[in-house]
Design an enzyme around this catalytic site. Structure first.
Site, short mmCIF file in Angstrom:
data_model
loop_
_atom_site.label_atom_id
_atom_site.label_comp_id
_atom_site.label_asym_id
_atom_site.label_seq_id
_atom_site.Cartn_x
_atom_site.Cartn_y
_atom_site.Cartn_z
N GLU A 105 18.18 -0.87 -79.95
CA GLU A 105 18.38 0.13 -78.90
C GLU A 105 17.06 0.73 -78.45
OE1 GLU A 105 21.24 3.99 -77.98
OE2 GLU A 105 20.85 3.41 -80.05
N SER A 140 29.21 8.11 -76.74
CA SER A 140 29.20 7.55 -75.39
C SER A 140 30.27 6.47 -75.24
CB SER A 140 27.83 6.95 -75.08
OG SER A 140 26.83 7.94 -75.14
N GLN A 145 29.80 3.72 -80.03
CA GLN A 145 29.00 3.79 -81.26
C GLN A 145 29.30 5.09 -81.99
OE1 GLN A 145 24.81 3.58 -80.43
NE2 GLN A 145 24.22 4.51 -82.36
N GLY A 146 29.76 4.99 -83.22
CA GLY A 146 30.12 6.17 -84.01
C GLY A 146 29.11 6.44 -85.11
N SER A 162 26.50 9.54 -84.86
CA SER A 162 26.20 10.97 -84.99
C SER A 162 27.44 11.79 -85.34
CB SER A 162 25.60 11.51 -83.69
OG SER A 162 24.35 10.90 -83.42
N GLU A 175 11.04 13.52 -81.35
CA GLU A 175 10.37 13.98 -82.57
C GLU A 175 10.50 12.93 -83.68
OE1 GLU A 175 11.14 17.29 -79.92
OE2 GLU A 175 12.46 15.75 -80.74
#
Length: 421
Positions: free
Chosen positions: A256, A173, A138-139, A141, A397
């Protein structure tokens, strides 16, 4: 092991008792897993040998139709219901089956393709995800766009029937083992912040892709930075519509965060391991336990694990009824990650100064024995992973802000800051 109830009454007035069809499905899944689980302990998933052995296991799941029971049968699934999917996840975890190595493809990309993808994309990628022919990462961030995902700077310029991609992704990841990445890129730099973003499927073997592993504290090298330099991507690899990638991404992130059906089994198993760890330590350290209130705190996480079990079943029932709340996934993700963090912290604290020692330490082995060694290897890995869980899929948060704004109706954070100024 701690005894746990078989049924839970939910706040929407339903008791999750299984009918005959559900029980037959559970028995069938349990029997298949019992007959087909790999014998012996597999090498760690972050080693090449361990990864490839798990890939073989995934193909066995696919051939038997268990790789994704809730997916359409035309792509290798079983057309299973929400309840049946939850049942299989529970049985999979209870059986101690191998870690799924294509989880990002299975739990995020696959459902996103079924919702937004073209028929050609579904036929091309869905079966290969279940067979683990293609491992997906997964791209999302970037160095300056973590929690503020919409601040991403990777760009894709249209050039005929291709996009040309330049930029960087971080904390990726599975990139160390990955074949493909589904990535968010900015295709319209003049559009408002949350618009002009497109999701692309990019072959990591393309010219111009540079993968640089980031070895983690637990030794896992599959985490990585990914750099794109003039990478050419066909336009038919856009997932959803051009400039509509934010909507696709939010759909994937919701999956997710809310993928907790069956996760209560893992949480309960961790708490049971904590109780056993406490027993082993007490046998050998007698009155030298690090903290006198540890038993009270262990009891607290046991109660919270039961609360999470009820929350998970409640979400399952609401999902079956089609009345799930959009912020409920954030509440489940927050509760789950905070509970696991507290659980694994307690395990470390039980040992006092000895908790600083790594698995395989002669001091620990000689003092506590083989059973402790097996628990401690798992504990050491999960202790660090529990910290990562408070960051990935949206930090704790961020989840609190979502709950406050979308569930409790509180003002957005920016408005509070403006008023305070």
């Amino acid at each position: 092991m701690v005894a746990r109830p078989d049924t839970v009454t939910t706040s929407v007035g339903m008791t999750l008792r299984e009918d005959d069809a559900h029980q037959r499905f559970r028995s069938k899944a349990r029997a298949w897993l019992a007959s087909n689980l790999p014998s012996g302990e597999l090498p760690p998933a972050h080693t090449r040998e361990g990864f490839e052995l798990r890939r073989d296991w995934e193909r066995r799941l696919f051939e038997a139709g268990w790789a994704a029971v809730h997916w359409p049968s035309e792509y290798g699934g079983r057309d299973a219901t929400v309840r049946e999917s939850a049942i299989f996840t529970e049985e999979y975890l209870r059986a101690g089956a191998p870690e799924r190595i294509n989880g990002l493809g299975l739990n995020l990309l696959g459902p996103a393709l079924l919702e937004f993808g073209t028929l050609a994309q579904c036929r091309r990628w869905l079966p290969s995800i279940l067979r683990c022919d293609d491992i997906w990462c997964q791209g999302f961030s970037e160095p300056d766009a973590g929690s503020d995902l919409a601040g991403l700077r990777s760009v894709a310029r249209r050039d005929g029937d291709e996009f040309v991609v330049d930029g960087q992704k971080i904390w990726t990841s599975l990139a160390g083992f990955g074949d493909w990445i589904f990535a968010l890129v900015r295709t319209d730099p003049l559009a408002p912040k949350h618009r002009g973003i497109t999701m692309l499927a990019i072959d990591l073997r393309s010219e111009g892709v540079d993968i640089r592993p980031l070895r983690q504290l637990d030794g896992d090298p599959s985490f990585a930075e990914v750099f794109f330099s003039g990478v050419r991507v066909p336009t038919d690899q856009v997932i959803g519509d051009v400039a509509d990638g934010w909507r696709v991404a939010m759909h994937a992130l919701g999956l997710e965060r809310g993928s907790s059906f069956g996760a209560h089994v893992g949480c309960s198993r961790d708490v049971d391991a904590l109780v056993r760890l406490r027993e082993i330590v007490a046998e050998h350290l007698a009155d030298d336990l690090a903290d006198g209130d540890l038993d009270d705190r262990i009891a607290r996480v046991l109660v919270r694990s039961e609360a999470y079990r009820a929350m998970s079943r409640r979400m399952l029932t609401r999902d079956e009824l089609g009345i799930a709340h959009p912020a409920e996934a954030s509440a489940a993700k927050l509760f789950r990650t905070e509970l696991r963090h507290e659980t694994f912290d307690l395990g470390i604290e039980l040992l006092g100064e000895l908790g600083e020692l790594s698995p395989g330490s002669d001091e620990l082995s000689s003092r506590f024995g083989a059973e402790f060694d097996a628990i401690w290897r798992h504990w050491h890995h999960e202790y660090w992973y529990a910290r990562a869980a408070k960051i990935f899929a949206g930090t704790s948060e961020v989840q609190r802000n979502i709950i406050a704004e979308r569930w409790l109706g509180l003002p957005k954070e920016g408005r509070d800051v403006a008023r305070a100024g």
